[in-house]
Design a protein around this motif. Structure first.
Motif, PDB file in Angstrom:
ATOM      1  N   ALA A 163       0.968  -1.024   0.028  1.00  0.00           N
ATOM      2  CA  ALA A 163      -0.298   0.302   0.777  1.00  0.00           C
ATOM      3  C   ALA A 163       1.067   1.382   0.137  1.00  0.00           C
ATOM      4  O   ALA A 163       0.553   2.406  -1.060  1.00  0.00           O
ATOM      5  N   LEU A 164       2.347   0.918   0.690  1.00  0.00           N
ATOM      6  CA  LEU A 164       3.126   2.369   0.944  1.00  0.00           C
ATOM      7  C   LEU A 164       3.503   2.424  -0.841  1.00  0.00           C
ATOM      8  O   LEU A 164       3.780   3.837  -0.875  1.00  0.00           O
ATOM      9  N   ARG A 165       3.500   1.479  -1.265  1.00  0.00           N
ATOM     10  CA  ARG A 165       3.822   1.980  -2.418  1.00  0.00           C
ATOM     11  C   ARG A 165       3.118   2.255  -3.660  1.00  0.00           C
ATOM     12  O   ARG A 165       3.672   3.130  -3.957  1.00  0.00           O
ATOM     13  N   GLU A 166       2.567   1.558  -3.690  1.00  0.00           N
ATOM     14  CA  GLU A 166       0.831   1.917  -4.376  1.00  0.00           C
ATOM     15  C   GLU A 166       1.004   3.717  -4.063  1.00  0.00           C
ATOM     16  O   GLU A 166       0.396   4.926  -5.297  1.00  0.00           O
ATOM     17  N   LYS A 167       0.992   4.002  -3.126  1.00  0.00           N
ATOM     18  CA  LYS A 167       0.380   5.114  -2.854  1.00  0.00           C
ATOM     19  C   LYS A 167       1.764   6.880  -2.834  1.00  0.00           C
ATOM     20  O   LYS A 167       1.229   7.076  -3.383  1.00  0.00           O
ATOM     21  N   HIS A 168       2.481   6.155  -2.717  1.00  0.00           N
ATOM     22  CA  HIS A 168       3.626   7.024  -3.485  1.00  0.00           C
ATOM     23  C   HIS A 168       3.816   6.520  -4.837  1.00  0.00           C
ATOM     24  O   HIS A 168       4.573   7.738  -5.335  1.00  0.00           O
ATOM     25  N   ALA A 169       4.302   5.863  -5.871  1.00  0.00           N
ATOM     26  CA  ALA A 169       3.384   5.961  -7.344  1.00  0.00           C
ATOM     27  C   ALA A 169       2.740   6.633  -7.525  1.00  0.00           C
ATOM     28  O   ALA A 169       2.442   7.655  -8.242  1.00  0.00           O
ATOM     29  N   GLU A 170       1.528   7.017  -7.138  1.00  0.00           N
ATOM     30  CA  GLU A 170       0.367   7.897  -7.391  1.00  0.00           C
ATOM     31  C   GLU A 170       1.164   9.029  -6.578  1.00  0.00           C
ATOM     32  O   GLU A 170      -0.040   9.793  -7.935  1.00  0.00           O
ATOM     33  N   GLU A 171       1.105   9.634  -5.380  1.00  0.00           N
ATOM     34  CA  GLU A 171       2.137  10.617  -5.918  1.00  0.00           C
ATOM     35  C   GLU A 171       2.801  11.369  -6.429  1.00  0.00           C
ATOM     36  O   GLU A 171       3.006  12.505  -7.168  1.00  0.00           O
ATOM     37  N   VAL A 172       4.173   9.844  -6.891  1.00  0.00           N
ATOM     38  CA  VAL A 172       5.319  10.352  -8.207  1.00  0.00           C
ATOM     39  C   VAL A 172       4.184  10.782  -8.965  1.00  0.00           C
ATOM     40  O   VAL A 172       4.563  11.853 -10.005  1.00  0.00           O
TER      41      VAL A 172
END
Length: 743
Positions: free
Chosen positions: A378-387
């Motif tokens: 979930a952390l990687r997905e949220k960070h990818a969305e932010e990027v």
């Protein structure tokens, strides 16, 4: 006062004769055990001690170490009292009166060395009190004359079987596994041993009980330690000290010695552990003194000291480092390059309660967010969305190698863990971390994690957290390159010391003119993440304290003076302590001895300055001789093919011994050995702690200090122990106390 009810640890008896209790102090039932232990230890003869001068009228006299060779069986010297004593008279001479100077001549066998002829007079004729005492010492150590032995005569076969049993037990004691299982394995594979051990041995004579095992390991440890002391000889040495709690939460201090042996090889030996009641610097110093006294070592021979970053070691005024330097100004402290400098700076920063609280929050955030693979995903997905969102808005640049998938990096209190990288990852993934915490609050299991996540979310969304986050990121960023450089195997000391200077300058510049840029950076970050920014002119409200007890200060004073300046000053003070003018100069001079690239770093003036830092070893005349010797030395080194492929100073020392050049250039070789003694890079203490954790684990958490120390000495120094003949160990074991069996 008599030692009637207190248990006596025979291995920790005071070795300095001026500090011993009289024999009558001990319970009458253990007096012979005390005597035997002192006789096994031998007379206290610190041959390498720098004996002080005393003035007697117009003459100045000092103790002469050559007297040890002439009266070696009984003559002792007390460092504490600067006086000589007689071992056999201390053990067996009756107390009949007081002599001049307030010393009991008969209590300790005291002789005043200002009249050396008294040593000869003290011995006297064959029927003198001294000789009677000496014969009593010899009789005590002859077990065949003991009354128990007289009642239990042994045949040659019985002695042979006992010797075989004892030797088998000693062979098994060198292994830290299951003693009896190993002994059984040995018996199953050796018919001679099987015939006399375990079930084939008399029930009262098996040599396998726990007390026997401890005595055997104790004998092994004593002989191993004695081998270390013999190997070191009169060489100068450094001490590496660290303290930690074992599995039973007892403070243990590990001591390692570093010296150059007669082959020119740098050796680091584990000398023992000392249990300390408290971790104050004075307690640690007393523990070192006890260990030095037990092994006949002198603080005057110490030429280096090394520790971790703990304040009780490093303290400028009351730390152990300073206490030792007051006693011996040549015991230079060098920051060990194998220890992560960043960890020391973190320890210092945590002395500020706000920073300590901040790193506790960081650790909890990493633990909670990374508690499961689901949360990491979930952390990687949220960070990818932010990027992706930032790229669409043009806030991020795209390109090869940019914006890689990442996660939170866990910090650890080891040389491999980096708090700096952890702070960078939190700043980079701040929005994603907040989103995951909100997800845990909404959807997390009802097991207390939702409440913990809510508390962490409130703390992270505070100006105080963001301020500490950016402050420590900037400080650790300024010191990160230096910390990494010091740990490189191919690091250049000259460049490293230049980085030290630049690091200090950068932190000083940050203190003088970095406040505005930091507060702008923090404010921008807070606005971006919808975090309230307090008015710096408003009164500061401290959470967790009642308003009536709170100090009335502004937010500006709180964050700028009590936090920003305070933490930066701590870092500067620590760097100045670790890399002060003296040890920085020492390291720069040390680099001039490097044989790399045909001695390209050679600098005659710096090497002469290095010699001047050791005034006890290099007199004015020696330095004049060294100046001429260096010219011949460097010409020889650069023109000789035997020294053309060397890489470091350790290789240089060994090659000089191999080619006998250490006899040709004795002053240069002394300079090299002093340089090698310094603790520039070592991990011996960490290895000792690892061994301690293996040895004293949860299943053996009641292991006593003496039992653990003996086991550690044999385990860590197994290469040295394996070279000790079993006969030596058996004789040591046999003489420790009265035994039923005879060799």
């Amino acid at each position: 006062m008599r030692e009637n009810d207190v248990e006596v640890n025979l291995l920790n008896l005071p070795m300095d004769p001026g500090l011993r209790h009289p024999i009558s102090y001990y319970n009458v039932n253990i007096q012979d055990q005390v005597r035997r232990q002192y006789l096994q230890n031998g007379p206290c003869q610190p041959k390498t001690h720098n004996f002080p001068l005393r003035h007697f009228g117009k003459q100045s006299r000092r103790f002469n170490s050559s007297w040890f060779d002439k009266y070696g069986n009984w003559l002792e010297y007390s460092i504490a009292k600067d006086a000589t004593f007689c071992l056999c008279c201390y053990l067996f001479k009756p107390e009949i009166g007081e002599q001049a100077g307030g010393e009991s001549f008969t209590k300790h066998g005291f002789t005043n060395w200002k009249k050396p002829e008294r040593l000869r007079v003290h011995v006297g004729c064959s029927n003198s009190v001294h000789n009677d005492a000496w014969r009593s010492c010899q009789d005590l150590m002859k077990q065949e004359q003991h009354i128990q032995t007289m009642y239990s005569r042994h045949s040659n076969q019985t002695r042979s079987e006992y010797r075989a049993r004892l030797q088998a037990s000693i062979d098994c004691s060198s292994n830290r596994g299951n003693f009896l299982e190993l002994l059984k394995f040995l018996a199953d594979h050796n018919e001679d041993i099987k015939a006399v051990t375990l079930e084939n041995a008399p029930s009262f004579f098996k040599v396998t009980c726990p007390d026997t095992q401890k005595d055997i390991v104790s004998a092994c440890a004593i002989e191993t330690t004695n081998a270390i002391i013999r190997e070191m000889g009169d060489a100068f040495f450094s001490i590496l000290v660290d303290e930690s709690r074992d599995v039973s939460i007892k403070e243990q201090m590990v001591i390692v010695l570093r010296y150059v042996n007669i082959s020119g090889q740098v050796v680091e030996r584990f000398i023992g552990i000392e249990q300390v009641g408290s971790t104050t610097a004075q307690s640690l110093k007393e523990a070192i003194d006890r260990l030095f006294s037990r092994h006949g070592l002198s603080m005057s021979r110490v030429r280096g000291q090394g520790y971790d970053g703990a304040s009780n070691m490093q303290g400028e005024f009351n730390g152990l480092k300073t206490i030792i330097l007051r006693e011996n100004e040549c015991a230079y402290y060098i920051h060990c390059f194998a220890h992560q400098l960043q960890l020391a700076l973190i320890v210092v920063a945590k002395n500020h309660i706000q920073i300590e609280s901040f790193f506790a929050i960081i650790a909890n955030v990493v633990n909670v967010v990374g508690a499961s693979s689901k949360r990491c995903d979930a952390l990687r997905e949220k960070h990818a969305e932010e990027v992706v969102k930032a790229l669409n808005l043009g806030d991020l640049s795209s390109g090869q190698g940019l914006n890689q998938e990442t996660t939170l990096k866990r910090c650890g209190d080891t040389r491999w863990g980096s708090h700096y990288n952890t702070l960078l990852s939190i700043i980079n993934m701040f929005s994603a971390v907040i989103s995951v915490l909100e997800m845990i609050i909404d959807d997390g299991p009802k097991s207390g994690q939702r409440g913990e996540a809510k508390n962490l979310l409130e703390l992270m969304l505070s100006f105080n957290f963001v301020f500490c986050l950016h402050l420590m990121r900037n400080i650790l960023g300024a010191t990160d390159e230096l910390s990494q450089t010091l740990q490189r195997k191919d690091q250049d000391i000259v460049n490293a010391m230049n980085l030290v200077r630049l690091c200090k300058l950068q932190l000083q510049t940050m203190r003088q003119s970095g406040w505005n840029s930091l507060i702008d950076e923090v404010t921008f970050f807070c606005v971006k993440h919808d975090i309230d920014v307090p008015n710096m002119d408003d009164m500061f409200v401290d959470r967790g304290r009642s308003r009536c007890k709170a100090q009335e200060i502004t937010n500006l004073h709180r964050y700028r003076v009590e936090l920003y300046y305070a933490v930066l000053d701590m870092q500067l003070q620590e760097l100045n302590s670790r890399f002060n003018e003296t040890n920085t100069e020492l390291l720069l001079c040390l680099a001039c001895l490097s044989p790399n690239d045909l001695f390209s770093a050679f600098n005659k003036q710096k090497l002469l300055r290095l010699a001047q830092l050791y005034p006890n070893e290099f007199s004015t005349i020696d330095i004049m001789a060294l100046e001429i010797q260096l010219d011949t030395y460097i010409l020889d080194m650069r023109t000789s093919g035997e020294f053309s492929e060397l890489k470091d100073i350790g290789d240089l020392a060994k090659r000089m011994v191999e080619t006998k050049r250490h006899n040709v250039y004795p002053l240069v070789y002394l300079l090299i050995t002093l340089a090698l003694t310094l603790l520039v890079a070592t991990a011996s203490v960490e290895r000792a702690f690892s061994a301690m954790n293996i040895l004293k684990n949860r299943l053996r958490n009641r292991m006593g200090e003496e039992w653990m120390n003996d086991s550690l000495v044999v385990y860590i120094e197994k290469d040295l122990f394996n070279n000790i003949d079993n006969e030596v160990v058996m004789q040591r074991y046999q003489c420790m106390k009265t035994r039923k069996g005879q060799l």
